[in-house]
Scaffold this motif. Structure first.
Motif, PDB file in Angstrom:
ATOM      1  N   VAL A 129      -2.312   2.170  -4.494  1.00  0.00           N
ATOM      2  CA  VAL A 129      -1.778   3.511  -4.272  1.00  0.00           C
ATOM      3  C   VAL A 129      -2.878   4.387  -3.684  1.00  0.00           C
ATOM      4  O   VAL A 129      -3.986   4.458  -4.235  1.00  0.00           O
ATOM      5  CB  VAL A 129      -1.247   4.136  -5.570  1.00  0.00           C
ATOM      6  CG1 VAL A 129      -0.660   5.517  -5.295  1.00  0.00           C
ATOM      7  CG2 VAL A 129      -0.191   3.238  -6.193  1.00  0.00           C
ATOM      8  N   VAL A 130      -2.571   5.038  -2.566  1.00  0.00           N
ATOM      9  CA  VAL A 130      -3.479   6.001  -1.958  1.00  0.00           C
ATOM     10  C   VAL A 130      -2.986   7.394  -2.352  1.00  0.00           C
ATOM     11  O   VAL A 130      -1.902   7.820  -1.939  1.00  0.00           O
ATOM     12  CB  VAL A 130      -3.512   5.849  -0.427  1.00  0.00           C
ATOM     13  CG1 VAL A 130      -4.456   6.881   0.187  1.00  0.00           C
ATOM     14  CG2 VAL A 130      -3.939   4.439  -0.045  1.00  0.00           C
ATOM     15  N   ASP A 131      -3.766   8.076  -3.166  1.00  0.00           N
ATOM     16  CA  ASP A 131      -3.403   9.414  -3.635  1.00  0.00           C
ATOM     17  C   ASP A 131      -3.772  10.415  -2.548  1.00  0.00           C
ATOM     18  O   ASP A 131      -4.948  10.663  -2.286  1.00  0.00           O
ATOM     19  CB  ASP A 131      -4.137   9.718  -4.937  1.00  0.00           C
ATOM     20  CG  ASP A 131      -3.731  11.066  -5.529  1.00  0.00           C
ATOM     21  OD1 ASP A 131      -2.786  11.688  -4.991  1.00  0.00           O
ATOM     22  OD2 ASP A 131      -4.345  11.490  -6.525  1.00  0.00           O
ATOM     23  N   VAL A 132      -2.746  11.006  -1.903  1.00  0.00           N
ATOM     24  CA  VAL A 132      -2.991  11.938  -0.798  1.00  0.00           C
ATOM     25  C   VAL A 132      -3.195  13.371  -1.282  1.00  0.00           C
ATOM     26  O   VAL A 132      -3.505  14.258  -0.471  1.00  0.00           O
ATOM     27  CB  VAL A 132      -1.829  11.889   0.207  1.00  0.00           C
ATOM     28  CG1 VAL A 132      -1.721  10.526   0.855  1.00  0.00           C
ATOM     29  CG2 VAL A 132      -0.504  12.268  -0.461  1.00  0.00           C
ATOM     30  N   LEU A 133      -2.996  13.620  -2.573  1.00  0.00           N
ATOM     31  CA  LEU A 133      -3.183  14.967  -3.131  1.00  0.00           C
ATOM     32  C   LEU A 133      -4.624  15.091  -3.601  1.00  0.00           C
ATOM     33  O   LEU A 133      -4.990  14.629  -4.685  1.00  0.00           O
ATOM     34  CB  LEU A 133      -2.203  15.205  -4.282  1.00  0.00           C
ATOM     35  CG  LEU A 133      -2.206  16.602  -4.907  1.00  0.00           C
ATOM     36  CD1 LEU A 133      -1.851  17.654  -3.872  1.00  0.00           C
ATOM     37  CD2 LEU A 133      -1.248  16.664  -6.086  1.00  0.00           C
ATOM     38  N   ASP A 134      -5.452  15.699  -2.769  1.00  0.00           N
ATOM     39  CA  ASP A 134      -6.887  15.775  -3.066  1.00  0.00           C
ATOM     40  C   ASP A 134      -7.307  17.128  -3.624  1.00  0.00           C
ATOM     41  O   ASP A 134      -8.488  17.450  -3.652  1.00  0.00           O
ATOM     42  CB  ASP A 134      -7.694  15.463  -1.808  1.00  0.00           C
ATOM     43  CG  ASP A 134      -7.422  16.465  -0.693  1.00  0.00           C
ATOM     44  OD1 ASP A 134      -6.401  17.179  -0.768  1.00  0.00           O
ATOM     45  OD2 ASP A 134      -8.221  16.528   0.264  1.00  0.00           O
ATOM     46  N   ARG A 135      -6.346  17.931  -4.043  1.00  0.00           N
ATOM     47  CA  ARG A 135      -6.668  19.241  -4.606  1.00  0.00           C
ATOM     48  C   ARG A 135      -5.625  19.620  -5.640  1.00  0.00           C
ATOM     49  O   ARG A 135      -4.656  18.900  -5.851  1.00  0.00           O
ATOM     50  CB  ARG A 135      -6.748  20.299  -3.508  1.00  0.00           C
ATOM     51  CG  ARG A 135      -5.449  20.486  -2.739  1.00  0.00           C
ATOM     52  CD  ARG A 135      -5.693  21.280  -1.488  1.00  0.00           C
ATOM     53  NE  ARG A 135      -6.587  20.565  -0.580  1.00  0.00           N
ATOM     54  CZ  ARG A 135      -7.094  21.084   0.531  1.00  0.00           C
ATOM     55  NH1 ARG A 135      -6.807  22.332   0.857  1.00  0.00           N
ATOM     56  NH2 ARG A 135      -7.862  20.362   1.311  1.00  0.00           N
ATOM     57  N   VAL A 165       0.868  -1.171   0.000  1.00  0.00           N
ATOM     58  CA  VAL A 165       0.000   0.000   0.000  1.00  0.00           C
ATOM     59  C   VAL A 165       0.907   1.222   0.000  1.00  0.00           C
ATOM     60  O   VAL A 165       1.686   1.420   0.932  1.00  0.00           O
ATOM     61  CB  VAL A 165      -0.940   0.017   1.220  1.00  0.00           C
ATOM     62  CG1 VAL A 165      -1.785   1.289   1.219  1.00  0.00           C
ATOM     63  CG2 VAL A 165      -1.842  -1.213   1.222  1.00  0.00           C
ATOM     64  N   ALA A 166       0.808   2.020  -1.047  1.00  0.00           N
ATOM     65  CA  ALA A 166       1.678   3.182  -1.214  1.00  0.00           C
ATOM     66  C   ALA A 166       0.903   4.464  -0.949  1.00  0.00           C
ATOM     67  O   ALA A 166      -0.266   4.589  -1.331  1.00  0.00           O
ATOM     68  CB  ALA A 166       2.266   3.203  -2.620  1.00  0.00           C
ATOM     69  N   PHE A 167       1.569   5.412  -0.304  1.00  0.00           N
ATOM     70  CA  PHE A 167       1.011   6.747  -0.070  1.00  0.00           C
ATOM     71  C   PHE A 167       1.861   7.738  -0.862  1.00  0.00           C
ATOM     72  O   PHE A 167       3.063   7.852  -0.635  1.00  0.00           O
ATOM     73  CB  PHE A 167       1.029   7.093   1.421  1.00  0.00           C
ATOM     74  CG  PHE A 167       0.088   6.276   2.253  1.00  0.00           C
ATOM     75  CD1 PHE A 167      -1.202   6.707   2.508  1.00  0.00           C
ATOM     76  CD2 PHE A 167       0.491   5.054   2.775  1.00  0.00           C
ATOM     77  CE1 PHE A 167      -2.072   5.943   3.269  1.00  0.00           C
ATOM     78  CE2 PHE A 167      -0.365   4.287   3.545  1.00  0.00           C
ATOM     79  CZ  PHE A 167      -1.660   4.731   3.797  1.00  0.00           C
ATOM     80  N   SER A 168       1.223   8.448  -1.788  1.00  0.00           N
ATOM     81  CA  SER A 168       1.989   9.306  -2.682  1.00  0.00           C
ATOM     82  C   SER A 168       1.105  10.406  -3.248  1.00  0.00           C
ATOM     83  O   SER A 168      -0.127  10.285  -3.276  1.00  0.00           O
ATOM     84  CB  SER A 168       2.601   8.480  -3.819  1.00  0.00           C
ATOM     85  OG  SER A 168       3.220   9.302  -4.791  1.00  0.00           O
ATOM     86  N   THR A 169       1.756  11.477  -3.707  1.00  0.00           N
ATOM     87  CA  THR A 169       1.063  12.523  -4.468  1.00  0.00           C
ATOM     88  C   THR A 169       1.059  12.221  -5.956  1.00  0.00           C
ATOM     89  O   THR A 169       0.426  12.949  -6.725  1.00  0.00           O
ATOM     90  CB  THR A 169       1.748  13.878  -4.234  1.00  0.00           C
ATOM     91  OG1 THR A 169       3.124  13.785  -4.635  1.00  0.00           O
ATOM     92  CG2 THR A 169       1.680  14.282  -2.764  1.00  0.00           C
ATOM     93  N   LEU A 170       1.788  11.179  -6.367  1.00  0.00           N
ATOM     94  CA  LEU A 170       1.875  10.760  -7.769  1.00  0.00           C
ATOM     95  C   LEU A 170       2.383  11.880  -8.675  1.00  0.00           C
ATOM     96  O   LEU A 170       1.932  12.049  -9.817  1.00  0.00           O
ATOM     97  CB  LEU A 170       0.514  10.258  -8.264  1.00  0.00           C
ATOM     98  CG  LEU A 170      -0.005   8.981  -7.583  1.00  0.00           C
ATOM     99  CD1 LEU A 170      -1.396   8.636  -8.108  1.00  0.00           C
ATOM    100  CD2 LEU A 170       0.946   7.829  -7.810  1.00  0.00           C
ATOM    101  N   LEU A 171       3.330  12.652  -8.162  1.00  0.00           N
ATOM    102  CA  LEU A 171       3.937  13.718  -8.957  1.00  0.00           C
ATOM    103  C   LEU A 171       5.367  13.398  -9.371  1.00  0.00           C
ATOM    104  O   LEU A 171       5.972  14.177 -10.109  1.00  0.00           O
ATOM    105  CB  LEU A 171       3.926  15.036  -8.165  1.00  0.00           C
ATOM    106  CG  LEU A 171       2.556  15.608  -7.804  1.00  0.00           C
ATOM    107  CD1 LEU A 171       2.720  16.880  -6.984  1.00  0.00           C
ATOM    108  CD2 LEU A 171       1.733  15.883  -9.054  1.00  0.00           C
ATOM    109  N   ASN A 172       5.910  12.261  -8.908  1.00  0.00           N
ATOM    110  CA  ASN A 172       7.289  11.915  -9.188  1.00  0.00           C
ATOM    111  C   ASN A 172       7.337  10.676 -10.063  1.00  0.00           C
ATOM    112  O   ASN A 172       6.730   9.642  -9.744  1.00  0.00           O
ATOM    113  CB  ASN A 172       8.061  11.693  -7.885  1.00  0.00           C
ATOM    114  CG  ASN A 172       9.541  11.535  -8.117  1.00  0.00           C
ATOM    115  OD1 ASN A 172      10.005  10.455  -8.454  1.00  0.00           O
ATOM    116  ND2 ASN A 172      10.304  12.611  -7.938  1.00  0.00           N
TER     117      ASN A 172
END
Length: 409
Positions: free
Chosen positions: A344-350, A318-325
């Protein structure tokens, strides 16, 4: 080392001596010269600086640990060499720490009450004020580290579900579709040599005239590896979102360990590090120490990919990331290629912009984000969005309910 400078006492003696000698010359009073003679002797003796001295913290405690907003109390003691005397200690201001000081019981001791509203590693220091044994020289204030404080993120107590996966053959609490030793009923079949007599269903055997046994579903344990994106993020909402990665990891690891499963962590970024999965309450704090890059529990790595030693066969990722890299995305694809079920848990909600962009730019960003989700899903990696207004346990209910079969090794 302590740097010496003249104390206010020397300045006062020099002023008194100068005034006495001036009056003796102007008024012709030789008695004033006798009055100033002891002062002159002291000034001549003080012309030589004291020997080099140093100060150090005594009885340094083990790293202090607490959760966010909790208060830790400890006493710091400072010793000095023979040529210096500690006469005052003051705590050094540290951003993010709230420090209150009790009334000092000794000049070289200070009792502090420390709390932090945000998780992280903090070094607590005091400003040491010293004076020479003669009292004629004072030391320049020096900062001295007296303790290390590790503030762990508060974990939500809500239980978190795991993605469906092929679990290792180890007794646990997760009900599977495999037949074996367990409690839940699965099927009734004819007896074959090697079956345990405990599994014989005597009622069915008596009715059918042949031995039959009851098959049951096995309960297995899971291996979880939390993957955290610690790559540098652009300033703005993306930087703020990374803080939720640590909170989510703490909640997920706590939930898994409470069920008797094994949990580990891999942190990818400028200083990659990892901790192999294990069980127990101590493992929870080892994982948090690895997230904070503290202590010797974890191992270092130089690769942008997750080390194979940190990933047991069929472990759930289970990965926590903003998926920007892009490097982090490469690590996710590599894990799926090895046969691990990856979520993948996308922590960038905005939007990641510091200022509100043009509506067309905002719409374009959302469309690109959706397209990236689909591209990641093609590789077999599931992505869920974690809104700041919802708990992680609610977000995990959005996991696609399809069985991920890991590669057998």
């Amino acid at each position: 080392m302590i740097g010496w400078r003249a104390s206010p006492l020397i300045s006062a003696l020099a002023a008194c001596t100068a005034v006495a000698l001036a009056l003796a010359v102007i008024a012709g009073r030789w008695q004033l010269i006798l009055f100033a003679a002891p002062f002159l002797g002291i000034l001549v003796g003080a012309a030589r600086k004291p020997a080099e001295a140093r100060a150090w913290a005594s009885d340094i405690p083990d790293p202090l640990r607490c959760l966010e907003s909790e208060t830790v109390t400890f006493t710091a003691s400072v010793e000095s060499s023979d040529s210096a005397v500690v006469y005052r200690l003051r705590p050094v201001h540290i951003d993010g720490l709230q420090i209150t000081v009790d009334e000092a019981t000794a000049p070289n001791q200070v009792t502090m009450h420390v709390s932090a509203p945000r998780w992280g590693r903090y070094t607590i220091a005091v400003e040491v004020h010293t004076v020479s044994t003669s009292g004629l020289w004072v030391g320049a204030p020096i900062p001295l580290s007296v303790a290390e404080l590790r503030v762990y993120p508060s974990a939500d107590p809500q239980d978190v579900a795991l993605p469906p996966a092929e679990l290792p053959d180890r007794i646990g609490t997760h009900l599977t579709r495999h037949h074996g030793s367990g409690v839940e009923y699965a099927d009734i079949r004819e007896y074959v040599p090697g079956d345990s007599l405990r599994t014989v269903n005597w009622r069915v055997s008596a009715r059918r005239g042949r031995l039959h046994v009851t098959d049951r579903l096995t309960d297995r344990a899971a291996d979880l590896v939390v993957l955290i994106d610690a790559y540098p993020q652009p300033l703005g909402p993306a930087t703020t979102a990374t803080e939720r990665s640590a909170r989510g990891a703490a909640q997920l690891v706590q939930s898994v360990l409470q069920r008797g499963d094994r949990a580990g962590v891999v942190v990818l970024g400028s200083a990659p590090r990892w901790l192999s999965p294990d069980i127990g309450r101590h493992q929870f704090y080892r994982v948090l120490d690895a997230v904070l890059d503290a202590e010797e529990w974890h191992s270092q790595s130089t690769s942008a990919l997750a080390p194979r030693a940190a990933m047991p066969p069929n472990s759930i990722v289970v990965a926590f990331s903003t998926l920007l890299n892009a490097d982090f995305g490469l690590a996710l694809t590599d894990l799926r290629r090895r046969g691990h079920p990856v979520l993948v848990v996308d922590v960038l909600d905005r939007l990641p912009f510091r200022v509100e962009p043009d509506p067309i730019v905002a719409r374009w960003w959302r469309l690109e984000r959706s397209r990236m989700y689909r591209n990641i899903a093609v590789t077999g990696v599931d992505v869920i969005a974690w809104s700041q207004d919802a708990g992680l346990n609610h977000a995990m209910h959005l996991i696609p309910q399809r069985q991920r079969i890991g590669r057998r090794r």
